[in-house]
Scaffold this motif. Structure first.
Motif, PDB file in Angstrom:
ATOM      1  N   ASN A 200      38.480 -14.012  47.872  1.00 26.90           N
ATOM      2  CA  ASN A 200      37.734 -15.129  48.480  1.00 26.90           C
ATOM      3  C   ASN A 200      36.066 -14.864  48.745  1.00 26.90           C
ATOM      4  O   ASN A 200      35.640 -15.612  49.243  1.00 26.90           O
ATOM      5  N   THR A 201      35.805 -13.663  48.404  1.00 32.53           N
ATOM      6  CA  THR A 201      34.488 -13.418  48.434  1.00 32.53           C
ATOM      7  C   THR A 201      33.806 -12.683  47.401  1.00 32.53           C
ATOM      8  O   THR A 201      34.352 -12.197  46.656  1.00 32.53           O
ATOM      9  N   PRO A 202      32.461 -12.871  47.147  1.00 32.77           N
ATOM     10  CA  PRO A 202      31.976 -12.150  46.002  1.00 32.77           C
ATOM     11  C   PRO A 202      31.845 -10.677  45.873  1.00 32.77           C
ATOM     12  O   PRO A 202      32.326 -10.121  44.928  1.00 32.77           O
ATOM     13  N   GLU A 203      31.826 -10.061  47.025  1.00 30.07           N
ATOM     14  CA  GLU A 203      31.783  -8.657  47.170  1.00 30.07           C
ATOM     15  C   GLU A 203      33.301  -7.944  46.635  1.00 30.07           C
ATOM     16  O   GLU A 203      33.574  -7.145  45.862  1.00 30.07           O
ATOM     17  N   GLU A 204      34.336  -8.970  47.107  1.00 30.54           N
ATOM     18  CA  GLU A 204      35.779  -8.664  46.692  1.00 30.54           C
ATOM     19  C   GLU A 204      35.923  -8.541  45.290  1.00 30.54           C
ATOM     20  O   GLU A 204      36.387  -7.675  44.591  1.00 30.54           O
ATOM     21  N   VAL A 205      35.317  -9.711  44.728  1.00 31.55           N
ATOM     22  CA  VAL A 205      35.685  -9.897  43.195  1.00 31.55           C
ATOM     23  C   VAL A 205      34.699  -8.959  42.236  1.00 31.55           C
ATOM     24  O   VAL A 205      35.226  -8.525  41.444  1.00 31.55           O
ATOM     25  N   ARG A 206      33.770  -8.632  42.820  1.00 27.62           N
ATOM     26  CA  ARG A 206      32.797  -7.640  42.075  1.00 27.62           C
ATOM     27  C   ARG A 206      33.715  -6.263  42.014  1.00 27.62           C
ATOM     28  O   ARG A 206      33.813  -5.574  41.041  1.00 27.62           O
ATOM     29  N   ARG A 207      34.271  -5.882  42.993  1.00 29.62           N
ATOM     30  CA  ARG A 207      35.106  -4.520  43.271  1.00 29.62           C
ATOM     31  C   ARG A 207      36.431  -4.891  42.328  1.00 29.62           C
ATOM     32  O   ARG A 207      36.546  -3.905  41.410  1.00 29.62           O
ATOM     33  N   VAL A 208      37.031  -5.959  42.357  1.00 26.36           N
ATOM     34  CA  VAL A 208      38.058  -6.078  41.278  1.00 26.36           C
ATOM     35  C   VAL A 208      37.694  -5.974  39.944  1.00 26.36           C
ATOM     36  O   VAL A 208      38.323  -5.483  39.067  1.00 26.36           O
ATOM     37  N   VAL A 209      36.661  -6.758  39.518  1.00 29.02           N
ATOM     38  CA  VAL A 209      36.410  -6.808  38.291  1.00 29.02           C
ATOM     39  C   VAL A 209      35.864  -5.406  37.801  1.00 29.02           C
ATOM     40  O   VAL A 209      36.197  -4.897  36.527  1.00 29.02           O
TER      41      VAL A 209
END
Ligand SMILES: [Zn+2]
Length: 491
Positions: A200-209
């Motif tokens: 749900n946040t850009p920071e989270e998706v960056r980490r996952v990617v």
């Protein structure tokens, strides 16, 4: 698929077994070239592949074929294709294309040759039935049997399982296509029991990617509840690594995602929420995938949307075949495909098919027609259209589904040669591999499909696959199918 048919049943996982290899042993075709010759060009055939390979020679000439080369050019009769090692060496009229001395010659009069399919919405799991299972054995066999030589998955239920399967195929542990693996499904929204990574946040998706890029994912698959800032961050993070992003979108519209630089939009018009009345930013409207049935594809708004998608450089992946299986009274369960199902799962699939009209998931026939018209308009506007199957428990199986797309693209109004291009070279373009695969041209990888008959004149003949070449090795389609029989839904 995110028509969540699993809501009809209690979802569960029946098979998480380690890779179980088919045990079928079939004697090698006696007419094969001497093994010593092939050893000059490549390492000895792994024992797990040998039962399926009928053509293994340093140089192979396919003569007198009808050729559909994947570029969209008209079919050409009486052609010769020369393969050397893993590459295509020459292509031309049989009368003027020399067959190298010592080549293994296959006279293929009465056959058509097309490039190996490059398919972009594939799965290594079988869902839409009570127990979701991995297609550990059947998936790779069926994809290759039906001509898919490159398969991009579009969302993994078990990303490590899929990555390991890809590596097992690469190591020669089982015949199969070249896989491009997406990480876990990435979706937004509130916490809930799901195999998706909820971001749900850009920071989270960056980490996952970043994490899954490190593990070997080369594409990322976004789902229908992500927000625009998450989509933008995922794209930035993937692109920074030379990786790509696709999505089955809803909360973010096609034009928004194209503006953010998404690489490929899955499913086409049915999921394009740009045209849902009252659409709120970052929210998936409940009418998506239904109201499109009453949207005029020829309207200025839809045509302008198409122009913006093309301008943003987003490709579209057509999945007409799987949606056809949701149109009551239209799709037929293909008995050749049904044989591949475990008998209990087959009964479930037949029940899903029979109960479609009452299921709440039915797609009206007029919407399928609009999807076809939209895809034609997208290509006319300069858009890059590829295709994928999206196997599902409505009776849509790996490989068979990819070929059903050919028939439906022709029904949509593409010429047979254009339809082949959508399934092959366009897929390679979307993957960024058009320099090495996707068409039958000298220098490209020797991935080709030999079809008995002429699917240009009779599209249904596309299923008559005899031999599939991957990296220059010719696999017997029937033996691959035989080894997958009864396994889909179990292993
Ligand atoms: Zn899917």
């Amino acid at each position: 698929m995110t028509f969540d048919l699993s809501r009809l049943h209690a979802p569960g996982v029946r098979s998480m077994k380690a890779l179980v290899l088919p045990t079928l042993v079939v004697a090698l075709c006696a007419s094969d070239g001497p093994a010593t010759l092939s050893a000059q060009e490549r390492p000895p055939l792994p024992p797990s592949l040998a039962p399926f390979v009928t053509v293994d020679a340093p140089v192979v000439a396919l003569t007198h074929v009808r050729l559909v080369d994947g570029t969209g050019a008209p079919a050409r009769d009486d052609q010769t294709v020369v393969l050397r090692g893993t590459r295509i060496e020459a292509v031309g009229p049989s009368g003027s294309t020399p067959v190298p001395r010592g080549a293994r010659v296959l006279d293929l009069s009465g056959h058509t040759v097309i490039p190996g399919l490059v398919s972009l919405h594939e799965h290594t799991y079988f869902g839409g039935v009570a127990r979701m299972t991995q297609m550990t054995v059947s998936g790779p066999l069926l994809y290759l049997a039906m001509g898919v030589t490159t398969a991009m998955t579009a969302g993994s239920q078990f990303p490590y399982h899929e990555l390991n399967l890809k590596r097992a195929v690469e190591a020669g542990a089982t015949p199969g296509p070249r896989f491009h693996v997406t990480g876990p499904y990435l979706n937004g929204g509130p916490p809930r029991a799901s195999s998706s990574r909820i971001v749900n946040t850009p920071e989270e998706v960056r980490r996952v990617v970043a994490y899954w890029a490190g593990e070997g994912a080369t594409w990322f698959k976004l789902q229908g509840q992500v927000t625009r800032d998450v989509v933008g961050a995922a794209i930035e993070e993937a692109h920074a690594r030379g990786l790509r992003v696709t999505g089955h979108l809803c909360s973010v519209t096609f034009t928004e995602a194209a503006g953010l630089g998404i690489d490929a939009l899955q499913h086409g018009f049915i999921t394009d929420s740009d045209h849902v009345p009252g659409k709120q930013p970052d929210v998936c409207p409940s009418g998506n995938m239904r109201v499109q049935a009453d949207v005029d594809v020829g309207s200025p708004a839809v045509q302008e949307g198409i122009r913006r998608i093309v301008a943003g450089g987003a490709a579209v992946v057509s999945t007409l075949g799987v949606y056809e299986t949701f149109v009551p009274g239209r799709a037929r369960l293909d008995p050749r495909a049904m044989e591949m199902l475990d008998p209990d799962v087959r009964r479930e699939v037949e029940a899903n098919h029979a109960g479609l009209a009452e299921s709440g998931f039915a797609v009206p026939g007029r919407l399928l027609a609009k999807m076809m018209a939209w895809e034609r308009a997208f290509v006319r506007a300069g858009g890059l259209l590829g295709a994928g199957s999206d196997p599902w428990g409505t009776g849509f199986l790996p490989g068979f589904g990819n070929l059903r797309n050919y028939e439906l693209l022709v029904e949509a109004g593409f010429t047979p040669e254009e339809a082949v291009q959508v399934l092959t070279l366009n897929g390679a373009r979307i993957l960024g591999e058009e320099g090495r695969s996707g068409s039958i041209e000298p220098g490209k990888v020797a991935d080709l499909v030999v079809v008995r008959g002429d699917p240009v004149r009779a599209p249904a003949q596309i299923y008559e696959i005899v031999t599939v070449f991957r990296d220059g090795l010719g696999y017997d389609s029937e033996k691959l199918r035989e080894a997958a029989k009864g396994r889909v839904g179990v292993s």
